[in-house]
Design an enzyme around this catalytic site. Structure first.
Site, PDB file in Angstrom:
ATOM      1  CE  LYS A  79       6.467  -7.826  -2.829  1.00  0.00           C
ATOM      2  NZ  LYS A  79       5.477  -6.790  -3.217  1.00  0.00           N
TER       3      LYS A  79
ATOM      4  CB  SER B  40       5.698  -4.426  -0.134  1.00  0.00           C
ATOM      5  OG  SER B  40       5.049  -4.836  -1.318  1.00  0.00           O
TER       6      SER B  40
ATOM      7  CB  THR C 262      -1.206  -3.363  -3.831  1.00  0.00           C
ATOM      8  OG1 THR C 262      -0.853  -4.736  -3.799  1.00  0.00           O
ATOM      9  CG2 THR C 262      -2.698  -3.203  -3.606  1.00  0.00           C
ATOM     10  CB  SER C 263      -1.018   1.295  -3.369  1.00  0.00           C
ATOM     11  OG  SER C 263      -0.902   2.668  -3.147  1.00  0.00           O
ATOM     12  N   GLY C 264       2.134   1.238  -5.358  1.00  0.00           N
ATOM     13  CA  GLY C 264       3.493   1.781  -5.293  1.00  0.00           C
ATOM     14  C   GLY C 264       4.572   0.799  -4.892  1.00  0.00           C
ATOM     15  CB  SER C 265       4.469  -2.679  -3.659  1.00  0.00           C
ATOM     16  OG  SER C 265       3.986  -2.434  -2.364  1.00  0.00           O
TER      17      SER C 265
END
Ligand SMILES: *[C@@H]1O[C@H](CO)[C@@H](O)[C@H](O)[C@H]1NC(C)=O
Ligand SMILES: *[C@@H]1O[C@H](CO)[C@@H](O)[C@H](O)[C@H]1NC(C)=O
Ligand SMILES: *[C@@H]1O[C@H](CO)[C@@H](O)[C@H](O)[C@H]1NC(C)=O
Ligand SMILES: *[C@@H]1O[C@H](CO)[C@@H](O)[C@H](O)[C@H]1NC(C)=O
Ligand SMILES: *[C@@H]1O[C@H](CO)[C@@H](O)[C@H](O)[C@H]1NC(C)=O
Length: 568
Positions: free
Chosen positions: A121, A202, A223-226
Site C-alpha cells: 500500500k 482504504s 485503522t478501522s477495517g481498511s
C-alpha cells in the site's frame, strides 16, 4: 527469527553450501532443468497460484523469479487502466528478481517468500525508487531515511517489492465526502466483480491487485477495517493483526493505538506466510514490545482443515439485530454457522456487546473520532519530520490543509478536507499526551474490549471463555474490534445474487451489485491470530468459496508461460 546454529555447525553448513555451489557450477544446468515435472502449458494460472506452488516450481527450475516478475508486470499493464489498482511499479524489481534467482541457484533459499513478488500500500515507506505518498501529491518525491520495518522484513525474507498500490487518500483520513479507493494520484480504483464497483478501503489497490493476480499478495494497513473491508469486497483473505504484532515504523499513520499492517492474499495459507514474515519486535515501534512470543509463530505451519473440532465459537447476534446486515450476508452467515457446528465446534448464540448502545452514542457525537484525530495530529507530525527529503516542506496538519487546498489535482473543495479541519478546530488539545486523549483511549478499550469483543468472549464457554467470535461482514463490527486493538481475519463467504439491483453513490461509484463478494469474520483476543487463522483455514478448505464463486468481469491474461524464454 534467529536460527540457533552453533559456530561449528555453521562452518559445516557453509562448507556444504560452497560444495553444492561448486557442483552446481560444474554441472551447470539450463534454467529449465529436467527436474521440473510440469508441462509449461500447465503451469498454475496467476489468478490462483499459491506461495507453495511458486516455491516448489522455482526450486524445480520450472521458471525463474525474473520470468514470474515479468509476467506480473505485464498483467499490471493489461488492466491498470481499468482498475487503477497499482500506482507505481518498482523499476528495480527485475534486477532484484535476477539477484534472488542467482542466490537460489547458488543454494541459498531464504524461505517460502524467496523470489515472490508482493505489492505494498502506498503508505508503507520504502527507501528505493518508489514514492510513498498515501496517494497525495503533497508527498510526491519525498524520501525516507530507511525502509519501513515491514518492508525491510519482506526484503530479507526474499520477497520482491513489486510496487505500490493505490488507496483511499491518506487512508481515508482527509475527507468526509470522498469515495473509497479514490486518491488524487490515481483517481478512482474499482473492483473486478462489477464495472465501477467500489473496492472498499482504504487498502483498495492492495485488494484489487491481490484479487486479480497482479502480485502474489499485498500488504495493507487497517485503522478501522481498511484491510478487512477491501479484502471481503475483493474475495480475499485479510488479516488485521493485533496492534503491535507488526511494526508501524515508517508507515504513514492515522492512529498509533489502532493502526495495524497486515497481509491480503487469495488463500489463508498465503496470508499466514506473509504475516509470519512481517511480524516481530522493532525498536522504532514500542507497541511491538508487548509481543508475548519468544519467536514469531509460523502461522502457516500446522494448518488443519479440522480446526473447528472442539473449538468454542460465539455469535454476538444480539448486536446483529441492531445492525443493517444485508439479507444475502445474513443467509450465508447462518449457513456458515451450521457448517462450523457440523465440523465439531460448540456454538454459543445470543451473545451481546454490553456497551454497544454507549458505543453508538460516542460514535454519533464523534468522541471516538477525536481519539484518532488526536493521534493523527501527533503521529503525522512525527512521520513528516522524520523525512530525509520533504519536497513541499509539509510539517503538520495545517501545512497539509494549505497544500491540498492549493493543488488543484487534489480536487478540493469537491473532495473536502473535513477530517483535518475537525482535527485542528474541534479537538481541544494539541497532541495525544493530553488528559482527554488518555480518557478517550480508556473509553475505546472499554467499549471495544470489556464492553465489546472481550466481554462477549468471556460471557460463555466456562472458565476460559470462548476461542473466537464469528460474525458477518460489517464495518461496525470491525470497528468495535479495532478500537480495542484486537485482531480480525476475514475469509470469503459469498456473493450478492445475480438479480441484485445495482446501486450507485452521488459520484457514480457502484455500492451494491450482482456478484459483489462478502466475507466471514473471525475475531479474538490480542495475539490470538493463530486461532483465527486456523478457523479461517478450516472454513476455506471446507467451502472453497473463492474458487467456486463468480469470476471477475475483466482479467489480465499474461501468464508465466509467455515469459519462459526471457533471460536477464
Ligand atoms: C516518484 O515520483 C517522481 C516524481 O517526483 C517520479 O519522477 C518517479 O518516476 C516516481 N517513481 C516511480 C517509481 O514511479
Ligand atoms: C495505473 O493507473 C493510474 C490511474 O491512471 C495511474 O495513476 C498509475 O500510475 C498507473 N500505474 C502504472 C504502474 O502505470
Ligand atoms: C510507547 O511510547 C509512548 C510514548 O513514548 C507511550 O505513550 C506508550 O505507552 C508506549 N507504548 C508501549 C506499549 O509501551
Ligand atoms: C458524547 O456523549 C457522551 C455520553 O452522553 C457525553 O458524556 C460526552 O460529553 C459527549 N461528547 C461530546 C463531544 O458531545
Ligand atoms: C464536499 O464537501 C465540500 C465542503 O464541505 C463541499 O464544498 C463540496 O461541494 C462537497 N462535495 C460534494 C460532491 O458533495
Amino acid at each position: 527469527m534467529h536460527s540457533h546454529i552453533s559456530p561449528k555447525k555453521h562452518w559445516l553448513l557453509t562448507f556444504l553450501a560452497l560444495l553444492l555451489s561448486v557442483v552446481s557450477i560444474t554441472t551447470a544446468t539450463p534454467v529449465c532443468s529436467k527436474k521440473c515435472k510440469i508441462d509449461p502449458a500447465k503451469l498454475p494460472d496467476l489468478m490462483a497460484i499459491t506461495i507453495d506452488e511458486i516455491s516448489t516450481q522455482l526450486r524445480d527450475g520450472c521458471f525463474t523469479s525474473y520470468q514470474l516478475t515479468q509476467a506480473y508486470m505485464a498483467r499490471i499493464r493489461q488492466v491498470n487502466c481499468t482498475f487503477h489498482a497499482v500506482l507505481e511499479v518498482n523499476p528495480d524489481a527485475l534486477d532484484i528478481a535476477k539477484t534472488l534467482d542467482e542466490e537460489r541457484a547458488s543454494g541459498k533459499v531464504r524461505g517460502p517468500l524467496h523470489g515472490v513478488p508482493i505489492l505494498l500500500k502506498d503508505n508503507i515507506a520504502t527507501r528505493d525508487k518508489l514514492n510513498t505518498t498515501s496517494g497525495s501529491y503533497a508527498l510526491l518525491g519525498a524520501r525516507v531515511k530507511r525502509d519501513s520495518t515491514v518492508a525491510a522484513k519482506l526484503r530479507s525474507s526474499g520477497a520482491i517489492i513489486l510496487g505500490k498500490t493505490g488507496l483511499s487518500e491518506w487512508s481515508n483520513h482527509r475527507s468526509d465526502n470522498s469515495t473509497s479507493g479514490w486518491s488524487a494520484r490515481h483517481g478512482q480504483i474499482t473492483s473486478g466483480y462489477y464495472p465501477g464497483l467500489r473496492p472498499e478501503g482504504s487498502s483498495s489497490g492492495s485488494g484489487v491487485a491481490a484479487d486479480l493476480g497482479l502480485a502474489l499478495g499485498a500488504l495493507g494497513t487497517d485503522t478501522s477495517g481498511s484491510i478487512i473491508a477491501p479484502s471481503w469486497r475483493n474475495n480475499l483473505v485479510g488479516i488485521r493483526p493485533t496492534v503491535g504484532l507488526t511494526s508501524r515504523a515508517l508507515v504513514i499513520p492515522i492512529s498509533e493505538r489502532q493502526d495495524s499492517v497486515g497481509p491480503m492474499a487469495r488463500t489463508v495459507k498465503d496470508a499466514a506466510y506473509i504475516l509470519s514474515a512481517i511480524a516481530g519486535k522493532c525498536s522504532a515501534d514500542n507497541y511491538t514490545s508487548a509481543i508475548p512470543f519468544k519467536q514469531i509463530p509460523e502461522y502457516w505451519k500446522d494448518l488443519n482443515k479440522d480446526s473447528f473440532k472442539g473449538a468454542k465459537i460465539g455469535i454476538p447476534d444480539a448486536v446483529f439485530k441492531k445492525l443493517d446486515i444485508p439479507a444475502p450476508f445474513k443467509e450465508e452467515f447462518d449457513k456458515a454457522v451450521e457448517m462450523i457446528r457440523g465440523n465439531g465446534a460448540s456454538i454459543y448464540k445470543d451473545l451481546d456487546f454490553k456497551s454497544y448502545d454507549q458505543y453508538n452514542v460516542f460514535t454519533a457525537n464523534h468522541t471516538l473520532y477525536m481519539a484518532c484525530g488526536l493521534e493523527f495530529k501527533t503521529n503525522i507530525k512525527k512521520y513528516l519530520n522524520d523525512l530525509e527529503f520533504n519536497p513541499n516542506n509539509i510539517r503538520n496538519t495545517e501545512d497539509l490543509m494549505k497544500y491540498t487546498k492549493a493543488d488543484r489535482r487534489e480536487e478540493y473543495p469537491d473532495r473536502s478536507i473535513y477530517l483535518w479541519e475537525a482535527d485542528t478546530k474541534l479537538i481541544p488539545c494539541e497532541d495525544n499526551t493530553c488528559k482527554l486523549a488518555w480518557d478517550i483511549t480508556q473509553l475505546r478499550y472499554q467499549l471495544g474490549g470489556e464492553g465489546g469483543i472481550l466481554g462477549a468472549l468471556a460471557s460463555a464457554g466456562g472458565k476460559d471463555g470462548l476461542d473466537a467470535l464469528v460474525m458477518p461482514a460489517s464495518d461496525t463490527l470491525v470497528d468495535i474490534a479495532a478500537i480495542a486493538g484486537l485482531p480480525v481475519v476475514t475469509v470469503p463467504l459469498g456473493f450478492r445474487p445475480k438479480d441484485t439491483e445495482v446501486k450507485k453513490d452521488e459520484r457514480g461509484v457502484v455500492t451494491a451489485a450482482p456478484n459483489e463478494p462478502f466475507g466471514l469474520l473471525f475475531v479474538g483476543k490480542a495475539w490470538d491470530e493463530q486461532k483465527l487463522i486456523n478457523y479461517a483455514y478450516a472454513f476455506e478448505q471446507k467451502t472453497q468459496v473463492r474458487r467456486k464463486g463468480p469470476k471477475q468481469y475483466k482479467m489480465p491474461t499474461a501468464q508465466i508461460k509467455d515469459y519462459m524464454q526471457t533471460k536477464p
